[in-house]
Motif scaffolding. Structure first.
Motif, mmCIF file in Angstrom:
data_model
loop_
_atom_site.group_PDB
_atom_site.id
_atom_site.type_symbol
_atom_site.label_atom_id
_atom_site.label_comp_id
_atom_site.label_asym_id
_atom_site.label_seq_id
_atom_site.Cartn_x
_atom_site.Cartn_y
_atom_site.Cartn_z
ATOM 1 N N TYR A 1 0.780 -1.136 -0.030
ATOM 2 C CA TYR A 1 0.046 -0.082 0.028
ATOM 3 C C TYR A 1 0.761 1.266 0.049
ATOM 4 O O TYR A 1 0.629 2.278 -0.619
ATOM 5 C CB TYR A 1 -0.940 -0.052 1.011
ATOM 6 C CG TYR A 1 -2.251 -0.651 1.032
ATOM 7 C CD1 TYR A 1 -2.889 -0.581 -0.218
ATOM 8 C CD2 TYR A 1 -2.637 -1.546 1.913
ATOM 9 C CE1 TYR A 1 -4.124 -1.149 -0.422
ATOM 10 C CE2 TYR A 1 -3.870 -2.272 1.882
ATOM 11 C CZ TYR A 1 -4.610 -2.223 0.758
ATOM 12 O OH TYR A 1 -5.916 -2.743 0.422
ATOM 13 N N SER A 2 1.877 1.304 0.597
ATOM 14 C CA SER A 2 2.717 2.572 0.838
ATOM 15 C C SER A 2 3.544 2.846 -0.494
ATOM 16 O O SER A 2 3.455 3.792 -0.744
ATOM 17 C CB SER A 2 3.801 2.286 1.850
ATOM 18 O OG SER A 2 3.296 1.910 2.996
ATOM 19 N N VAL A 3 3.916 1.579 -1.217
ATOM 20 C CA VAL A 3 4.666 2.090 -2.485
ATOM 21 C C VAL A 3 3.430 2.341 -3.534
ATOM 22 O O VAL A 3 3.830 3.454 -4.270
ATOM 23 C CB VAL A 3 5.421 0.743 -3.074
ATOM 24 C CG1 VAL A 3 5.945 0.713 -4.471
ATOM 25 C CG2 VAL A 3 6.394 0.478 -1.890
ATOM 26 N N SER A 4 2.400 1.848 -3.563
ATOM 27 C CA SER A 4 1.262 2.216 -4.421
ATOM 28 C C SER A 4 0.794 3.610 -3.943
ATOM 29 O O SER A 4 0.658 4.301 -5.107
ATOM 30 C CB SER A 4 0.342 1.152 -4.235
ATOM 31 O OG SER A 4 -0.531 1.622 -5.096
ATOM 32 N N LEU A 5 0.695 3.840 -2.813
ATOM 33 C CA LEU A 5 0.328 5.188 -2.522
ATOM 34 C C LEU A 5 1.255 6.242 -3.109
ATOM 35 O O LEU A 5 0.939 7.285 -3.648
ATOM 36 C CB LEU A 5 -0.036 5.415 -1.067
ATOM 37 C CG LEU A 5 -0.647 6.719 -0.676
ATOM 38 C CD1 LEU A 5 -1.884 6.981 -1.264
ATOM 39 C CD2 LEU A 5 -0.489 6.783 0.915
ATOM 40 N N VAL A 6 2.388 6.117 -2.945
ATOM 41 C CA VAL A 6 3.474 6.994 -3.457
ATOM 42 C C VAL A 6 3.431 7.116 -4.888
ATOM 43 O O VAL A 6 3.242 8.300 -5.506
ATOM 44 C CB VAL A 6 5.131 6.650 -3.059
ATOM 45 C CG1 VAL A 6 6.028 7.532 -3.687
ATOM 46 C CG2 VAL A 6 5.156 6.942 -1.715
ATOM 47 N N PHE A 7 3.369 6.138 -5.740
ATOM 48 C CA PHE A 7 3.364 6.313 -7.046
ATOM 49 C C PHE A 7 2.038 6.725 -7.536
ATOM 50 O O PHE A 7 1.927 7.574 -8.507
ATOM 51 C CB PHE A 7 3.799 4.668 -7.656
ATOM 52 C CG PHE A 7 5.095 4.642 -7.686
ATOM 53 C CD1 PHE A 7 5.898 5.224 -8.634
ATOM 54 C CD2 PHE A 7 5.843 3.783 -6.664
ATOM 55 C CE1 PHE A 7 7.249 4.715 -8.600
ATOM 56 C CE2 PHE A 7 6.759 3.559 -6.819
ATOM 57 C CZ PHE A 7 7.736 3.913 -7.742
ATOM 58 N N LEU A 8 0.877 6.657 -6.899
ATOM 59 C CA LEU A 8 -0.403 7.023 -7.529
ATOM 60 C C LEU A 8 -0.480 8.447 -7.474
ATOM 61 O O LEU A 8 -0.968 8.983 -8.068
ATOM 62 C CB LEU A 8 -1.407 6.287 -6.549
ATOM 63 C CG LEU A 8 -1.894 4.775 -6.956
ATOM 64 C CD1 LEU A 8 -2.777 4.156 -5.625
ATOM 65 C CD2 LEU A 8 -2.161 4.876 -8.209
ATOM 66 N N LEU A 9 0.094 9.002 -6.111
ATOM 67 C CA LEU A 9 0.150 10.426 -5.906
ATOM 68 C C LEU A 9 1.014 11.094 -6.900
ATOM 69 O O LEU A 9 0.588 12.132 -7.431
ATOM 70 C CB LEU A 9 0.717 10.938 -4.388
ATOM 71 C CG LEU A 9 -0.498 10.222 -3.298
ATOM 72 C CD1 LEU A 9 0.430 10.727 -2.020
ATOM 73 C CD2 LEU A 9 -1.522 11.019 -3.293
#
Length: 251
Positions: free
Chosen positions: A123-131
């Motif tokens: 979730y953390s990696v995904s959240l960074v790239f999504l932002l």
């Protein structure tokens, strides 16, 4: 089942046992009832007339928390037509099989910690790239298009899902509920406080479930738009994507 509901069901079973006892007395008023153990209530279950020298058996009651309803309760009717009593001169029923054996969940807890670490990292990696992706799509005018509008909404749904998941893991005690909604039992296991409203906990879980569904529906909306774009490109471009966005968020 709450403790109050359990008490209510036990009381109803006791009342029904009294009616069974009265009915048996009326049915056998003119008959000899010797050699039979009478109808009795053992504080949890009702036992009907039983022949002397036999063992009565019933399935474990489903109105007692923690009982395994696939197992059986037994009660011995002695040769003299009385229910067997223990050392305390009290009629005794064998509920040992009803109590579910305690499980050693230590290994499961270890696996659970590993899984939690895995999805938290994801979730953390995904959240960074999504932002980053949303910032680029919103800030760069060249990327403004109908299909990218659907992409942005899809990314926002996944961002919401990640944020709510982090909130749940941060605020929940032992992954059970909010601190005000749970308490630690004498056996060290957390349980819900039955007389609490739990509205904050329910709201958080509702948003989490909504975010999961929003992710799935956003993917479906993109698939519908791309399918229409392939089959009828002019019609798809002319109508826009507002209906697909509404479908993704409102379901």
């Amino acid at each position: 089942m709450t403790e109050l509901e359990q008490r209510r069901l036990i009381l109803l079973a006791k009342q029904n046992c009294y009616r069974v006892s009265q009915r048996r007395k009326e049915e056998n008023s003119s008959n000899n009832m010797e050699g039979m153990c009478p109808v009795t209530w053992d504080s949890m279950m009702c036992w009907d007339l039983t022949a002397a020298g036999t063992t009565a058996r019933q399935t474990c009651p489903d109105y007692v928390n923690g009982f395994n309803t696939k197992e059986y309760v037994t009660k011995v009717c002695a040769e003299n037509g009385t229910w067997w009593v223990n050392a305390n001169s009290t009629e005794w029923s064998n509920f040992n099989s009803c109590v579910k054996p305690s499980m050693d969940l230590s290994s499961h807890a270890t696996h659970g910690d590993h899984i939690r670490l895995l999805y938290t990292t994801g979730y953390s990696v995904s959240l960074v790239f999504l932002l980053v992706a949303v910032s680029i799509m919103v800030g760069c005018r060249r990327l403004h298009s109908k299909s990218n509008s659907l992409h942005i909404n899809l990314f926002l749904a996944f961002i919401l899902r990640a944020v709510v998941s982090f909130l749940k893991d941060t605020l929940f005690v032992a992954n059970v509920g909010l601190a005000k909604d749970v308490r630690k039992g004498t056996d060290g296991v957390y349980e819900f406080v039955h007389d609490a409203t739990h509205w904050e906990c329910k709201l958080l879980m509702t948003i989490l479930v909504f975010s999961i569904n929003a992710c799935n529906m956003a993917i479906l909306s993109e698939a519908l738009y791309l399918t229409r774009l392939l089959h009828r490109p002019l019609a798809a471009e002319g109508r826009g994507v507002r209906a697909y966005i509404i479908l993704g968020w409102c379901k």
